[in-house]
Design an enzyme around this catalytic site. Structure first.
Site, PDB file in Angstrom:
ATOM      1  N   GLY A 535       0.828  -1.203   0.000  1.00 54.88           N
ATOM      2  CA  GLY A 535       0.000   0.000   0.000  1.00 54.88           C
ATOM      3  C   GLY A 535       0.853   1.239   0.000  1.00 54.88           C
ATOM      4  N   GLN A 536       0.194   2.362  -0.117  1.00 55.93           N
ATOM      5  CA  GLN A 536       0.920   3.604  -0.268  1.00 55.93           C
ATOM      6  C   GLN A 536       0.080   4.727   0.301  1.00 55.93           C
ATOM      7  OE1 GLN A 536       1.586   4.537  -4.352  1.00 55.93           O
ATOM      8  NE2 GLN A 536       3.064   6.131  -3.866  1.00 55.93           N
ATOM      9  N   GLY A 537       0.739   5.713   0.837  1.00 54.38           N
ATOM     10  CA  GLY A 537      -0.025   6.849   1.349  1.00 54.38           C
ATOM     11  C   GLY A 537       0.898   7.994   1.671  1.00 54.38           C
ATOM     12  N   GLY A 538       0.379   8.938   2.365  1.00 50.94           N
ATOM     13  CA  GLY A 538       1.108  10.163   2.634  1.00 50.94           C
ATOM     14  C   GLY A 538       2.385   9.965   3.426  1.00 50.94           C
ATOM     15  N   GLY A 540       4.280   7.323   3.290  1.00 50.35           N
ATOM     16  CA  GLY A 540       5.246   6.530   2.561  1.00 50.35           C
ATOM     17  C   GLY A 540       4.617   5.264   2.015  1.00 50.35           C
ATOM     18  N   VAL A 542       4.327   0.912   1.853  1.00 48.39           N
ATOM     19  CA  VAL A 542       4.434  -0.260   2.708  1.00 48.39           C
ATOM     20  C   VAL A 542       4.686  -1.487   1.859  1.00 48.39           C
ATOM     21  CG1 VAL A 542       3.300  -1.655   4.449  1.00 48.39           C
ATOM     22  CG2 VAL A 542       2.839   0.775   4.340  1.00 48.39           C
ATOM     23  N   LYS A 556       7.450  -0.436   6.521  1.00 49.58           N
ATOM     24  CA  LYS A 556       6.974   0.882   6.106  1.00 49.58           C
ATOM     25  C   LYS A 556       8.183   1.772   5.825  1.00 49.58           C
ATOM     26  CE  LYS A 556       4.200   3.346   8.814  1.00 49.58           C
ATOM     27  NZ  LYS A 556       2.891   3.803   9.268  1.00 49.58           N
ATOM     28  N   ASP A 653      -5.574   9.019  12.047  1.00 53.74           N
ATOM     29  CA  ASP A 653      -5.995   8.490  10.744  1.00 53.74           C
ATOM     30  C   ASP A 653      -6.658   7.137  10.922  1.00 53.74           C
ATOM     31  OD1 ASP A 653      -6.445   8.384   8.067  1.00 53.74           O
ATOM     32  OD2 ASP A 653      -4.438   7.682   7.550  1.00 53.74           O
TER      33      ASP A 653
END
Ligand SMILES: *[C@@H]1O[C@H](CO)[C@@H](O)[C@H](O)[C@H]1NC(C)=O
Ligand SMILES: *[C@@H]1O[C@H](CO)[C@@H](O)[C@H](O)[C@H]1NC(C)=O
Ligand SMILES: *[C@@H]1O[C@H](CO)[C@@H](O)[C@H](O)[C@H]1NC(C)=O
Ligand SMILES: *[C@@H]1O[C@H](CO)[C@@H](O)[C@H](O)[C@H]1NC(C)=O
Ligand SMILES: *[C@@H]1O[C@H](CO)[C@@H](O)[C@H](O)[C@H]1NC(C)=O
Ligand SMILES: *[C@@H]1O[C@H](CO)[C@@H](O)[C@H](O)[C@H]1NC(C)=O
Ligand SMILES: *[C@@H]1O[C@H](CO)[C@@H](O)[C@H](O)[C@H]1NC(C)=O
Length: 843
Positions: A535-538, A540, A542, A556, A653
């Protein structure tokens, strides 16, 4: 048909009026009586007691077509104090209540003349039997006390049957809760099934006369709550009873034919005594309600159980519950005992109880060095398996207990005489369900001699050790602060200070958190290959990684612009590593390499919550009980972050894709790693970098960047409603409502909350539990953070069906605003709708 019905209605209203008006007249009126003058009442007609306080008639608490015969408090028709046919409702208004003069039986007949209920099966407990009466002069009368009596002769001396002997879920003054030891007959309360369905529910409240008399609430076959044994003045677990003796007299009557609790309302000099009733609710909570005639509402005067420690046997054998401890476990052991399984206690599961530290010294034939230690101010343990002697003195009791090797504790059985009390109750085997209460009793627990001595010594040691430790801690703090200054930490950022003071607060025991080399991580993730990305997000990306020992982990990789120094990062990681809770994903290690920052977490093969609840093909995997466990688990994990870890950590979050499920479908909160850590006294903070996911973010956070533990409460509320409904918060529209919150609120307001329950669980769930959850969810998503409960209350409300919940306010903010939602502020890392910031789970 309809005109006839209307005519009937008018007729009954007129009847009722004439009854009421004649009720205050002379005794020639038969408005409270069925006798030779008038043998029956039909649906629509009533009997009204002489003073008008009680009414007997037909009513429908829920489904309008189902008719019940009952007695209610005239001023408040929903206060039903007795029911005849609770398990056999009539399905129309053709019912008739009649007294059969020949047999002396009260009969409730349906339209076709069949018996729906009768008093014949229910003989009165005084041993007389209702079918043995002579034909003449049997009459039924609704007394001003609320008792419906069937008597032979006009004197009313020979009671054949009375409604007070057959309680439903309510006890009023003059009724008894207890047993008749001679006949075995019992007066007990049984809850309704639902507030709208009076049929026999699962909760029961009865008098337990094994040992000392004790009132016990049951749910199914399980004991849920005890008042504690009657000690002559009050029930040992409810000393406050004595303090409202100016309003109520509470008493346990002990006679050969009756051991029963009775109460009465004391007449105040000014006016009529207020009307009060004890009601056993559907979830097993007993409430004492008092009628306020001025505002025409029922006030909750007292309630039981009151708190977690009232939960029966919560702390196991030899456990001692204390609501005033800071830990949410609330459990300890009585002096001289320690947890049977410390690991279980560590994860907040105390029901395994405690065991003796040092074995007793007891030889057959006498001669022992054991002694007793007083555990002061408690609710006495369950007295089921005790020996009671009311004639003994407390001194006798001590000697007897000491002389009998199986005796583990004793106490005075009656304290009404003052002093140390009198009488003797002795426990053998285990003692269970002990808690501290204000002005509780003393329990004497038998301990080995060495243990009695050790305790004294330990206390002495503590007196010396405490100040020394405190001094050392202060020195350590000063030292650490000095070191940091020395190392030239320029930033005065609140967060960093908080981290520092927090790590000293936790007593930095140089936690061994494995450091992974960057090379190992590159190997484990096959050089961060896209195939391994989870996965990916703000924050960084994973990746899934396979360590050399074939252990799977989630890695992560924080984005490089995090701006965090190496030392700061290490500090934070060490802190996170100390957060261990079964509902949090575990951090296994970290890595710093140049400006790379990596966190290594346990890998959970099962996916995240959203994958299950929103997918029509996997929804069914999570049945109601699993969902309920998930809700509770998330709440506990969050409570731990907020409070129990001794730091205040705000997740910021929280969303259903951040709740991972392990193999047992038990939830683990992930992604708390980069959450905000608050200083101990810090209540609220502001940020101009709003991170989070739209829909789960509370109004004040999304709009002003203000966050507090209450912002997490909000997100939790949203997740809870998602779990129950199986609907995403981010769905653009939901049957005419802008979003899930508006949808939930409107169904709730319209009294149809069950309509929002996911169709895959609605058939097999417990409506009471689901309704309660929805209620709690709505409390969590209120606009004003001050109105939202703390997670500690949420956990409490979820785990105790006992608490009364406040009424939620309408969540208007997002409910209206969602459709016109735009990007908020300069939220580079704010993710809209479904896009996640950081996800650990596989997709
Ligand atoms: C009820 O009483 C009325 C007269 O008061 C009588 O006509 C009727 O038959 C009675 N009904 C039953 C079911 O006893
Ligand atoms: C009402 O109950 C009677 C028996 O008590 C039954 O024969 C009848 O079918 C029921 N009517 C309805 C509409 O359920
Ligand atoms: C009342 O007695 C009859 C027969 O004597 C029996 O069939 C019925 O189940 C009894 N009802 C109750 C509530 O005990
Ligand atoms: C039982 O009935 C007899 C007469 O049949 C009466 O004398 C006696 O007082 C009754 N017992 C009680 C406890 O009411
Ligand atoms: C109740 O009445 C029946 C029949 O009339 C009789 O056989 C029985 O002994 C009576 N029971 C009591 C306790 O009086
Ligand atoms: C009383 O003894 C019985 C039988 O040994 C046991 O099942 C029960 O748990 C005991 N009750 C208490 C309160 O210890
Ligand atoms: C010890 O107390 C238990 C329970 O009261 C009793 O059953 C037993 O007989 C007593 N033993 C002796 C030796 O008195």
């Amino acid at each position: 048909m309809f005109p006839n019905f209307a005519a009937l209605l008018v007729f009954s209203v007129l009847c009722l009026l004439s009854l009421v008006t004649s009720g205050s007249g002379s005794s020639s009126s038969s408005s409270d009586t069925l006798n030779d003058g008038r043998r029956n009442i039909t649906d629509g007609q009533t009997l009204v007691s002489a003073g008008g306080t009680f009414t007997l008639g037909f009513f429908s608490p829920g489904t309008p077509s189902l008719r019940y015969l009952g007695i209610w408090f005239s001023a408040s028709t929903d206060a039903v104090v007795w029911l005849a046919n609770r398990d056999s409702p009539l399905n129309d208004t053709a019912g008739v209540l009649t007294v059969n003069a020949a047999t002396g039986i009260l009969l409730l007949l349906d339209g076709s003349g069949r018996t729906a209920w009768s008093s014949s099966n229910t003989t009165t407990t005084n041993g007389n039997n209702s079918s043995s009466s002579s034909a003449a002069a049997v009459q039924a009368q609704l007394l001003e006390s609320g008792n419906l009596v069937l008597v032979r002769g006009t004197g009313g001396s020979d009671v054949l049957w009375q409604s007070f002997d057959h309680p439903s879920n309510t006890l009023i003054a003059g009724m008894r809760l207890g047993v008749n030891p001679q006949t075995g007959a019992e007066w007990a309360l049984t809850s309704w099934k639902y507030p709208t369905d009076p049929s026999t529910g699962d909760c029961r409240r009865a008098m337990d006369t094994r040992g000392l008399p004790d009132c016990v609430s049951w749910r199914g076959g399980a004991k849920k709550y005890r008042t504690g044994p009657w000690n002559g003045l009050y029930f040992s677990g409810v000393p406050e009873m004595a303090s409202y003796s100016d309003m109520f007299t509470n008493e346990v009557v002990v006679r050969p034919d009756e051991v029963a609790y009775v109460f009465d309302v004391k007449p105040s000099s000014a006016s009529k005594p207020p009307f009060s009733r004890l009601v056993l609710g559907e979830a097993g909570v007993l409430q004492r309600l008092v009628w306020d005639p001025a505002s025409k509402v029922w006030n909750v005067f007292a309630q039981a159980p009151r708190d977690v420690c009232d939960e029966y046997g919560r702390c196991g054998k030899f456990g001692l519950c204390d609501v005033n401890t800071p830990s949410t476990l609330f459990c300890g052991c009585v002096a001289g005992f320690g947890p049977v399984d410390a690991a279980q206690w560590a994860i907040r599961e105390a029901s395994g109880g405690c065991r003796r530290n040092v074995p007793l010294d007891c030889r057959a034939g006498g001669g022992t060095t054991d002694g007793f230690k007083a555990v002061r101010g408690v609710k006495l343990p369950d007295t089921d398996n005790t020996t009671v002697d009311m004639a003994a003195t407390v001194g006798d009791c001590r000697a007897r207990c000491l002389a009998n090797c199986s005796c583990v504790a004793f106490a005075a059985a009656d304290i009404s005489g003052g002093g140390e009390g009198s009488g003797c109750v002795m426990w053998v085997g285990d003692i269970v369900d002990v808690r501290y209460v204000d002005k509780g009793q003393d329990l004497y627990v038998r301990l080995a001699k060495s243990e009695l001595a050790v305790n004294e010594n330990r206390r002495g040691m503590l007196k010396i050790l405490l100040p020394v430790t405190a001094c050392l801690l202060v020195l350590a703090c000063i030292f650490l602060v000095w070191i940091c200054k020395f190392r030239g930490m320029r930033s005065r950022d609140i967060q960093k200070k908080a981290i520092l003071s927090a790590s000293t607060e936790l007593g930095d025991e140089n936690i061994e958190l494995p450091f992974f080399s960057f090379r190992d991580i590159v190997t484990a993730t096959e050089d961060f290959s896209n195939d391994n990305m989870l996965g990916q997000g703000g924050f960084g990306k994973v990746y899934k990684g396979m360590l050399e020992d074939d252990k799977e982990v989630a890695i992560k990789r924080l984005s490089k612009n995090s701006g965090q120094g190496a030392e700061e990062f290490r500090n934070e990681v060490v802190l996170i590593a100390k957060l261990q809770h079964r509902n949090l994903v575990r951090l296994l290690g970290y890595c710093i390499h140049g400006d790379e920052r990596l966190l290594i977490y346990e890998y959970l093969p099962n996916k995240s919550l959203d994958v299950f609840i929103f997918d029509p093909s996997s929804k069914h995997v999570l049945d109601w009980s699993t969902r309920s466990q998930i809700i509770k688990g998330v709440a506990r994990g969050l409570l731990y972050l907020h409070q129990d870890s001794r730091l205040t950590i705000i997740h910021r979050d929280l969303k259903s894709s951040n709740i991972l499920l392990d193999v047992d479908m038990s939830p683990k909160i992930s992604d708390f790693g980069m959450a905000r850590i608050f200083g101990r006294d810090q209540q609220e903070a502001n940020t101009n970098r709003v991170v989070g996911t739209y829909g789960y973010m509370s109004p004040e956070y999304a709009m002003d960047g203000a966050f507090s533990v209450k912002s997490d409460t909000y997100s939790f509320g949203v997740i809870l409603l998602e779990i129950i409904s199986g609907l995403k918060i981010s769905l653009p529209r939901l049957s005419d409502f802008p979003n899930l919150l508006a949808y939930a609120w409107n169904l709730w307001k319209d009294g149809k909350p069950m309509d929002m329950v996911d169709s895959s669980i609605v058939d097999k769930c417990s409506p009471t539990e689901v309704l309660r959850c929805i209620h709690i969810g709505l409390l969590c998503v209120q606009d004003n953070p001050n109105n939202r409960p703390l997670m500690s209350s949420v956990v409490f409300m979820l785990e105790n069906e006992t608490t009364t919940l406040s009424t939620p306010k309408q969540p208007v903010y997002f409910a209206q605003r969602n459709s016109e939602a735009k990007e908020t502020e300069e939220n580079t890392s704010s993710s809209m709708n479904n896009m996640s910031l950081t996800v650990l789970e596989g997709r």
